[in-house]
Design an enzyme around this catalytic site. Structure first.
Site, PDB file in Angstrom:
ATOM      1  N   CYS A  95       0.849  -1.166   0.102  1.00  0.00           N
ATOM      2  CA  CYS A  95      -0.005  -0.440  -0.106  1.00  0.00           C
ATOM      3  C   CYS A  95       0.621   1.201  -0.060  1.00  0.00           C
ATOM      4  O   CYS A  95       0.489   2.459  -0.592  1.00  0.00           O
ATOM      5  CB  CYS A  95      -0.963   0.208   1.208  1.00  0.00           C
ATOM      6  SG  CYS A  95      -2.330  -1.201   1.253  1.00  0.00           S
ATOM      7  N   ARG A 124      -7.734  -4.392  -2.975  1.00  0.00           N
ATOM      8  CA  ARG A 124      -7.412  -3.655  -4.073  1.00  0.00           C
ATOM      9  C   ARG A 124      -8.115  -3.182  -5.104  1.00  0.00           C
ATOM     10  O   ARG A 124      -8.165  -4.128  -6.285  1.00  0.00           O
ATOM     11  CB  ARG A 124      -5.892  -3.556  -4.383  1.00  0.00           C
ATOM     12  CG  ARG A 124      -4.962  -3.801  -3.221  1.00  0.00           C
ATOM     13  CD  ARG A 124      -3.578  -3.601  -3.940  1.00  0.00           C
ATOM     14  NE  ARG A 124      -2.671  -3.989  -2.559  1.00  0.00           N
ATOM     15  CZ  ARG A 124      -1.804  -4.222  -1.814  1.00  0.00           C
ATOM     16  NH1 ARG A 124      -2.085  -2.737  -1.941  1.00  0.00           N
ATOM     17  NH2 ARG A 124      -1.994  -4.720  -0.339  1.00  0.00           N
TER      18      ARG A 124
HETATM   19  C1  BEZ Z   1       0.397  -5.161   1.903  1.00  0.00           C
HETATM   20  O1  BEZ Z   1       1.810  -4.618   2.060  1.00  0.00           O
HETATM   21  O2  BEZ Z   1      -0.157  -4.018   1.582  1.00  0.00           O
HETATM   22  C2  BEZ Z   1      -0.131  -5.524   2.704  1.00  0.00           C
HETATM   23  C3  BEZ Z   1       0.358  -6.785   2.268  1.00  0.00           C
HETATM   24  C4  BEZ Z   1      -0.866  -7.942   2.851  1.00  0.00           C
HETATM   25  C5  BEZ Z   1      -2.001  -7.416   3.095  1.00  0.00           C
HETATM   26  C6  BEZ Z   1      -2.108  -6.595   3.919  1.00  0.00           C
HETATM   27  C7  BEZ Z   1      -1.351  -5.198   2.966  1.00  0.00           C
END
Ligand code: BEZ
Length: 238
Positions: free
Chosen positions: A55, A138
């Protein structure tokens, strides 16, 4: 014997639907969506959680490219099911501490919605229980100036989005509207576009005979040239 039919317990706006309305608190104050974006394209997107790496890479990339989207009259609105103070603390940390792929001191100026009740996330089908019951996937909704959903893309938690593709989607939708055409695989401004299928054999034959400025590979597959300049002239905000 009765067959049990499972009905999904969440809504999911589809292409062509009016974007569901909501009011929400964001890092930039309250918003009234999509009404206050009338006249602009807008990308409403969700991310799973603040203080997570994928993110963070996405927000840094989107914030760095915000002006590029603004030039094609497209605004950005983010959402996660975190609270406002988490959003503020995370975005401050991103600005002050994270340097990534040449991006640093990145300030996120577009609104990030707090959605601790998951009300908006549920309205937009961003909670997909097979992937996570506690985080939004997402999701990307491209909404046009009339508030109509024009493209929907979902990615899983582990997969960061491709922002070149999101930009291409906005430009391609606008070009399709402006010129009454469709855009083929991997289309970029300046590439040939698809002229919608002929309505009758006569029209197709005229096309095949080259009476319009287009190339017909067969009756169902005609292309024509629209210059990169003409496309950019149609999509770039004056
Ligand atoms: C992230 O790195 O943004 C992420 C990865 C797995 C679950 C939630 C967020």
């Amino acid at each position: 014997m009765e067959t049990e039919v499972s009905v999904p317990s969440f809504a999911m706006p589809r292409i062509g639907d009016k974007a569901p309305s909501f009011k929400a608190v964001t890092t930039q104050g309250e918003i009234n969506f999509p009404e206050q974006y009338a006249g602009s394209w807008v990308i409403l997107f969700s991310h799973p959680a603040d203080f997570t790496p994928v993110c963070t890479s996405e927000f840094m990339t989107f914030a760095t490219r915000e002006e590029q989207f603004a030039q094609v009259n497209c605004k950005l609105v983010g959402l996660s099911v975190d609270g406002l103070y988490s959003h503020i603390a995370w975005l401050r940390s991103v600005k002050e501490k994270i340097e990534y792929r040449g991006m640093k001191n990145v300030e996120v100026k577009f609104p990030l919605i707090e959605d601790i009740t998951m009300e908006v996330a549920r309205k937009y089908g961003m909670i997909q229980p097979g992937e996570s019951t506690t985080k939004a996937v997402r999701a990307v909704f491209v909404i046009d100036p009339k508030g109509i959903v024009r493209t929907v893309i979902y990615y899983p938690l582990s997969l960061g989005r491709n922002f070149d593709e999101l930009y291409r989607v906005v430009v391609a939708l606008q070009a399709a509207d402006a010129f009454g055409v469709a855009t083929p695989a991997d289309w970029q401004p300046g590439d040939e576009v698809i002229v919608p299928p002929a309505g009758s054999c006569g029209v197709a034959q005229e096309r095949m005979a080259g009476q319009e400025e287009m190339t017909c590979h067969d009756w169902y597959f005609c292309t024509k040239k629209i210059s990169r300049e003409a496309v950019l002239d149609a999509v770039l905000k004056k």
